[in-house]
Structure formats: structure tokens, C-alpha cells
Design an enzyme around this catalytic site. Structure first.
Site, mmCIF file in Angstrom:
data_model
loop_
_atom_site.group_PDB
_atom_site.id
_atom_site.type_symbol
_atom_site.label_atom_id
_atom_site.label_comp_id
_atom_site.label_asym_id
_atom_site.label_seq_id
_atom_site.Cartn_x
_atom_site.Cartn_y
_atom_site.Cartn_z
ATOM 1 N N THR A 15 0.811 -1.222 0.000
ATOM 2 C CA THR A 15 0.000 0.000 0.000
ATOM 3 C C THR A 15 0.842 1.269 0.000
ATOM 4 O O THR A 15 0.485 2.268 -0.628
ATOM 5 C CB THR A 15 -0.878 0.011 1.279
ATOM 6 O OG1 THR A 15 -1.600 -1.208 1.323
ATOM 7 C CG2 THR A 15 -1.848 1.161 1.290
ATOM 8 N N ASP A 59 1.930 -7.219 -4.019
ATOM 9 C CA ASP A 59 1.233 -7.252 -2.743
ATOM 10 C C ASP A 59 1.967 -8.295 -1.894
ATOM 11 O O ASP A 59 2.371 -9.342 -2.411
ATOM 12 C CB ASP A 59 -0.218 -7.683 -2.975
ATOM 13 C CG ASP A 59 -1.065 -7.571 -1.717
ATOM 14 O OD1 ASP A 59 -1.941 -6.695 -1.698
ATOM 15 O OD2 ASP A 59 -0.868 -8.359 -0.771
ATOM 16 N N SER A 60 2.140 -8.019 -0.624
ATOM 17 C CA SER A 60 2.973 -8.921 0.180
ATOM 18 C C SER A 60 2.335 -10.302 0.350
ATOM 19 O O SER A 60 3.002 -11.245 0.768
ATOM 20 C CB SER A 60 3.306 -8.311 1.539
ATOM 21 O OG SER A 60 2.206 -8.366 2.396
ATOM 22 N N SER A 61 1.066 -10.445 0.028
ATOM 23 C CA SER A 61 0.440 -11.775 0.068
ATOM 24 C C SER A 61 1.048 -12.688 -0.994
ATOM 25 O O SER A 61 0.916 -13.916 -0.911
ATOM 26 C CB SER A 61 -1.063 -11.676 -0.176
ATOM 27 O OG SER A 61 -1.633 -10.841 0.787
ATOM 28 N N ASP A 92 1.010 -6.940 5.309
ATOM 29 C CA ASP A 92 0.320 -8.202 5.609
ATOM 30 C C ASP A 92 1.279 -9.329 5.987
ATOM 31 O O ASP A 92 1.012 -10.092 6.911
ATOM 32 C CB ASP A 92 -0.550 -8.641 4.422
ATOM 33 C CG ASP A 92 -1.784 -7.767 4.269
ATOM 34 O OD1 ASP A 92 -2.072 -6.980 5.207
ATOM 35 O OD2 ASP A 92 -2.457 -7.845 3.229
ATOM 36 N N THR A 167 4.340 -9.360 15.125
ATOM 37 C CA THR A 167 3.141 -9.988 14.575
ATOM 38 C C THR A 167 2.219 -8.876 14.111
ATOM 39 O O THR A 167 2.090 -7.861 14.806
ATOM 40 C CB THR A 167 2.415 -10.788 15.685
ATOM 41 O OG1 THR A 167 3.296 -11.797 16.165
ATOM 42 C CG2 THR A 167 1.145 -11.437 15.181
ATOM 43 N N THR A 279 3.381 -21.740 20.921
ATOM 44 C CA THR A 279 2.074 -21.528 21.525
ATOM 45 C C THR A 279 1.153 -20.694 20.624
ATOM 46 O O THR A 279 1.619 -19.811 19.905
ATOM 47 C CB THR A 279 2.175 -20.855 22.913
ATOM 48 O OG1 THR A 279 0.851 -20.535 23.357
ATOM 49 C CG2 THR A 279 3.011 -19.587 22.889
ATOM 50 N N GLN A 280 -0.136 -20.984 20.697
ATOM 51 C CA GLN A 280 -1.123 -20.178 19.970
ATOM 52 C C GLN A 280 -1.332 -18.830 20.642
ATOM 53 O O GLN A 280 -1.924 -17.928 20.063
ATOM 54 C CB GLN A 280 -2.482 -20.890 19.960
ATOM 55 C CG GLN A 280 -2.496 -22.162 19.204
ATOM 56 C CD GLN A 280 -3.853 -22.852 19.243
ATOM 57 O OE1 GLN A 280 -4.853 -22.287 19.672
ATOM 58 N NE2 GLN A 280 -3.894 -24.082 18.772
ATOM 59 N N CYS A 281 -0.898 -18.717 21.902
ATOM 60 C CA CYS A 281 -1.094 -17.452 22.620
ATOM 61 C C CYS A 281 -0.218 -16.369 21.995
ATOM 62 O O CYS A 281 0.887 -16.648 21.527
ATOM 63 C CB CYS A 281 -0.705 -17.593 24.089
ATOM 64 S SG CYS A 281 -1.750 -18.755 24.963
#
Ligand code: ASP
Length: 343
Positions: A15, A59-61, A92, A167, A279-281
Site C-alpha cells: 500500500t 502485494d505482500s500476500s 500483511d 506480529t 504456543t497459539q497465545c
């Protein structure tokens, strides 16, 4: 340094590099070599800025390992000529891209700062100008004739983080990134405040830059959820050529204790698959053996991802798989901080 620092601005897409065509209202990519004329404020910075752009900004995707290598090669080929690098990518996947680049360079003695924006640079309310200008300022910052920052960082909305700790947490707010397990390296207020005690420390004896670009992308992420079936776990472990798996577990690294689950993982590890427990946390760490629900994982030889992010776990996996390490060496290096990615 008597002369002004030389900064290379690398534009890959996203962007940030778009402007609004006020006749059609559509966003379109602009010619990045014109950045100094489009943003005259950049001329006030105490540095010389050169630009280089992907032939076709993406696009970073659409990023993958071949683009990581392209970015890293630009930095490696220009490493001697420039004092710092600012890399513009879409936000992203910026945490993944910048983390991977952090592993590709060992003994990095110059700043490499990733940034982007939530609104295009040509938008009236854009966050792009602040992000870009401050990133360049940080890349220029020197002390005792050396760059202050000698690692890969990610700058967004008044904070520079260690890239491999970040993140993306918000698709709407300007504060798009966080780093739950490590504080910001630099904070931008009235002054730029460097948290020098948090910066990456290199050994006293200076080693030459080592650039590694052998990334292996036969990797996958499996996120556990209550009720996950044997079929799903089996199908994942049987992916052809799979070499590394990031297992996103609950809390402090916990997973079901059911026999079929542990047996499947144990067999896969025996056959040579590298499995890392993260971990998902969003914050905190895997602590293998803290609960009964992680003791079996420890016994079967799962690798402890500690407080690494999933983004960085996948980056480190791609990097270490390219290094031809024994099972023990792989586990050792994964569980050891190489670029400040784990506490
Ligand atoms: N979709 C865009 C990208 O990641 C969003 C951004 O630039 O922030 O390339």
C-alpha cells in the site's frame, strides 16, 4: 563519519507505494524513483537516499522464498556501499519476510528496517510519511562513528521492534504490529529514544557478514483446536516432501494426550520430520513438561519453540532446514537464540 550516511530505500510493493488518482479515485502504484520529488520532506533528512524498486511491485500476500532472496540479494550486493537499508513491503506478511531476512544475514553490522503503511503515501491522512521518514532517521542514527542499530527491525506507528519478534495484529488501526515478548527497540516521540540495552549485541570481535540464501519451503503450520481429528493430523504429516512442521499448541505448549496423536507425531519425528512446538497465545512461552499435557511431547523429542512467534518459527525452520544439520544440531540451534528471536 564526515559525510552524510548513504541509505538505500528498497521498494517491493504494498500500500505504501500507491497514490490516489484523484480523477478516477483509484489507487495506483507510483514510480518509486520519483520519491524524492513526491515527498520533498525527505530532502531535509541528514542523509543521501537512493532508491531501488522491484520491477513489478507486489502485494505482500504474493511473497515467497524467491522474493525473500531477491530482497536479501539487493542488501548483500549493496552492503559495502550503503550505511543502512529501509525496505518497504506490504504489511500483511511483513513479519514473516523481515524475520526470514534476519536469519539470512549473520553478523549484520548495519541497520535493515522494514516499514510500510496502512494508507497509501498519497492519501491525505496517510501514516506512510511518518513511518518512512522515521525509519530513515533510525537507519541513519550513529554513535561513535557506527550505526546504533545493527540488526533487522520493523518500524510502524512510532515504534521500532526487532523484526523477528513482531506480529501483525490489526488490519484497521495504524498501530498494525506488536511484539508481545520483547519491548520496542526505539520509540519515536518528540525525540527518538533508543533502548540501547535491548539492541542486539554482537561479539566484540567483528566478523564478516555471512549471507545464506538456501531456504527450504517444504514446511507447514498445524494449528490445534479441540476436536481435531486423526484424519487432519495424519494428512498433514503425510504431505509429500514435508521437512518441517510448526505445531501451534495451547497455552504453555499443551496438546491432547490421546495415544493416536502422540504416536503419529513420534513416528513422524523418527522418520526425520522436524516438529516445533509454539504456543497459539500471542504472548508468553512454551514450557515443556509444565503440564501433563506436554510431558509426552517432550519425551518424543519435539523441539521447544519457547517464546518464538509462529511467523519467526516458520522463518527459522526454512533457514535451518537449508543448513543440513543433524537432528540434535537442528534442535540445539532451534532452541538457541540466533538473532534475538527467543528469550
Ligand atoms: N495488502 C497489502 C500488502 O501487504 C497491505 C499493505 O501494504 O499494508 O501488500
Amino acid at each position: 563519519m564526515a559525510t552524510k550516511p548513504n541509505i538505500l530505500l528498497v521498494y517491493t510493493g504494498g500500500t505504501i507505494g500507491m497514490i490516489k488518482d484523484y480523477q478516477t479515485n483509484a489507487l495506483k502504484a507510483f514510480d518509486f524513483s520519483q520519491i524524492l520529488t513526491k515527498i520533498p520532506e525527505l530532502k531535509q533528512l541528514n542523509c543521501k537516499i537512493s532508491t531501488i524498486s522491484f520491477e513489478e511491485p507486489i502485494d505482500s500476500s504474493n511473497m515467497n522464498t524467491s522474493y525473500y532472496i531477491q530482497i536479501a540479494e539487493i542488501i548483500a550486493n549493496n552492503y559495502k556501499t550503503y550505511d543502512g537499508f529501509v525496505v518497504l513491503t506490504g504489511s500483511d506478511t511483513m513479519a514473516y519476510v523481515s524475520s526470514t531476512i534476519s536469519f539470512m544475514f549473520e553478523n549484520l553490522q548495519k541497520p535493515v528496517i522494514f516499514t510500510g503503511s496502512q494508507l497509501p503515501i498519497g492519501d491525505l491522512r496517510t501514516d506512510a510519511k511518518e513511518n518512512l521518514i522515521t525509519s530513515i532517521e533510525i537507519a541513519c542514527a550513529r554513535k561513535n562513528d557506527e550505526p546504533i542499530l545493527k540488526e533487522v527491525g520493523l518500524y510502524f506507528e512510532y515504534k521500532l521492534y526487532r523484526a523477528n519478534r513482531t506480529t501483525k495484529i490489526n488490519a484497521e488501526q495504524f498501530e498494525a504490529f506488536t511484539s508481545m515478548n520483547y519491548p520496542p527497540l526505539v520509540e519515536s516521540g518528540v525525540h527518538l529514544s533508543f533502548n540501547e540495552h535491548l539492541l542486539f549485541k554482537h561479539p566484540d570481535h567483528k566478523e564478516d557478514l555471512i549471507f545464506r540464501k538456501n531456504l527450504i519451503d517444504d514446511v507447514a503450520i498445524l494449528k490445534l483446536f479441540p476436536g481435531i481429528t486423526k484424519k487432519v493430523v495424519e494428512a498433514t504429516l503425510n504431505i509429500p516432501d514435508l521437512k518441517g512442521l510448526i505445531l501451534e499448541t495451547y497455552g504453555a505448549g499443551n496438546a491432547p494426550t490421546e495415544k493416536w496423536f502422540i504416536d503419529l507425531l513420534e513416528n513422524a519425528i523418527k522418520k526425520g520430520l522436524r516438529i516445533v512446538n509454539v504456543t497459539q497465545c500471542a504472548g508468553g512461552s512454551v514450557i515443556l513438561g509444565l503440564y501433563e499435557t506436554s510431558t509426552d511431547l517432550k519425551k518424543i523429542g519435539i523441539i521447544n519453540g519457547k517464546d518464538i512467534t509462529t511467523e519467526t518459527a516458520i522463518a527459522k525452520m526454512m533457514y535451518l532446514l537449508g543448513e543440513d544439520l543433524s537432528e540434535l544440531e537442528f534442535k540445539h540451534y532451534f532452541e538457541t537464540s540466533l538473532r534475538g528471536e527467543i528469550s
